[in-house]
Design an enzyme around this catalytic site. Sequence first.
Site, PDB file in Angstrom:
ATOM      1  N   ASP A 131       0.843  -1.188   0.000  1.00  0.00           N
ATOM      2  CA  ASP A 131       0.000   0.000   0.000  1.00  0.00           C
ATOM      3  C   ASP A 131       0.882   1.243   0.000  1.00  0.00           C
ATOM      4  OD1 ASP A 131      -1.734   2.080   0.393  1.00  0.00           O
ATOM      5  OD2 ASP A 131      -2.775   1.194   2.105  1.00  0.00           O
ATOM      6  N   GLU A 169      -8.730   2.314   7.473  1.00  0.00           N
ATOM      7  CA  GLU A 169      -8.668   0.872   7.649  1.00  0.00           C
ATOM      8  C   GLU A 169      -7.371   0.538   8.356  1.00  0.00           C
ATOM      9  OE1 GLU A 169      -9.841  -2.969   5.129  1.00  0.00           O
ATOM     10  OE2 GLU A 169      -8.154  -1.906   4.249  1.00  0.00           O
ATOM     11  N   HIS A 212     -12.763   3.725   2.434  1.00  0.00           N
ATOM     12  CA  HIS A 212     -12.898   2.634   3.412  1.00  0.00           C
ATOM     13  C   HIS A 212     -13.914   3.006   4.489  1.00  0.00           C
ATOM     14  CE1 HIS A 212      -8.614   1.248   2.293  1.00  0.00           C
ATOM     15  NE2 HIS A 212      -9.467   0.367   1.838  1.00  0.00           N
ATOM     16  N   HIS A 249     -11.130  -1.339  -3.968  1.00  0.00           N
ATOM     17  CA  HIS A 249     -11.086  -1.155  -2.515  1.00  0.00           C
ATOM     18  C   HIS A 249     -12.211  -0.222  -2.087  1.00  0.00           C
ATOM     19  CE1 HIS A 249      -6.554  -2.181  -1.790  1.00  0.00           C
ATOM     20  NE2 HIS A 249      -7.086  -2.938  -2.721  1.00  0.00           N
ATOM     21  N   SER A 252     -17.921  -0.390   0.276  1.00  0.00           N
ATOM     22  CA  SER A 252     -19.167  -0.278   1.056  1.00  0.00           C
ATOM     23  C   SER A 252     -19.962   0.936   0.603  1.00  0.00           C
ATOM     24  CB  SER A 252     -18.849  -0.151   2.548  1.00  0.00           C
ATOM     25  OG  SER A 252     -18.263  -1.330   3.039  1.00  0.00           O
ATOM     26  N   ILE A 272     -13.883  -7.002   0.582  1.00  0.00           N
ATOM     27  CA  ILE A 272     -15.089  -6.890   1.418  1.00  0.00           C
ATOM     28  C   ILE A 272     -14.679  -7.141   2.864  1.00  0.00           C
ATOM     29  CG2 ILE A 272     -17.419  -7.728   1.866  1.00  0.00           C
ATOM     30  CD1 ILE A 272     -17.595  -8.670  -1.004  1.00  0.00           C
TER      31      ILE A 272
END
Length: 340
Positions: A131, A169, A212, A249, A252, A272
């Site tokens: 990341d 996150e 996120h 990514h 939601s 998820i």
Amino acid sequence: MPIATPEVYTQMLGHAKAQGFAYPAINVTSSQTLHAALRGFAEAESDGIIQISTGGAEFLSGATIKDMVTGSVAFAEFARIVADKYPVNVALHTDHCPKDKLDGFVRPLLEISKERVAKGQEPLFQSHMWDGSAVELEENLRIADELLAKSKEARTILEIEVGVVGGEEDGIVGEINEKLYTTPEDALRTAEVLGLGEKGYYMTALTFGNVHGSYKPGYVKLRPEVLQAAQQAVGEKYGRTKPFDFVFHGGSGSTTEEIHAAIDYGVVKMNIDTDTQYAFTRPIVDHVMKNYDGVLKIDGEIGSKKAYDPRSYGKAAEAGMAARVVEGCQHLKSAGNKLK
């Protein structure tokens, strides 16, 4: 079926891209959430990806130990045994590793896999994520280039992130602003530095408004056309059709239409986590509230062992999370599409 070999994992991703679907990548933090994910994939007749984050790996090592490598190795070895009883192919992946945790997470895990491969064994994990969203693009790609070489030696796939995902996150926080949208120039530079497969297989998490966390539909302003523009820019330069394998990514709150548009533009993996966490916890809350006087020893009473036995609410939690995994497979169109 066993954990996917590198060849099967590559076949899985190619199958998804060719058939126009994506695999749910389910974050887990325990043996029980692992079983929930495996159960969900089996019930949906979908292959899939199961992943752990840095925080998940720490938790798996023990709340007082907090060693990411120990937790990762224990998880992968356990998963390798229990997954063999489920009729689907599953790949193991490590999620979101920022720069300051590379030396305590991804790099040592790649070395373990390299040592295993040298002995004729399969790699411990099938893919790892670097990341680099918190560093400048050139440093991001420089580190990605180094990790891609190590990943190729370990017979694993590397996932990278180009752009910034908003929200939070595992302590990684991204602001919600225009940086959430990766440019075609970023995509071109990525292909220039990392190649398009000749230096090793990598997946790319370009950002198109991803955030996120838990949000209602409509809050997240996704622009799936960002992915289309990146594919076109790189494809025109190198004479390829959809040269990138994308990862989605922060999904939601996304609409089905947005998810399907992203798949059309080359998404083969969608993370998820938030939704399955809730799906796991909600049945536990329901059990406790309905069996309050049995779960607790109230007013000197003895309670009910059947009510406070962790297996009683654990079974409900597993079923609840598995159902959400099935739903994810249906949304991503992987249900019924497992490799024969």
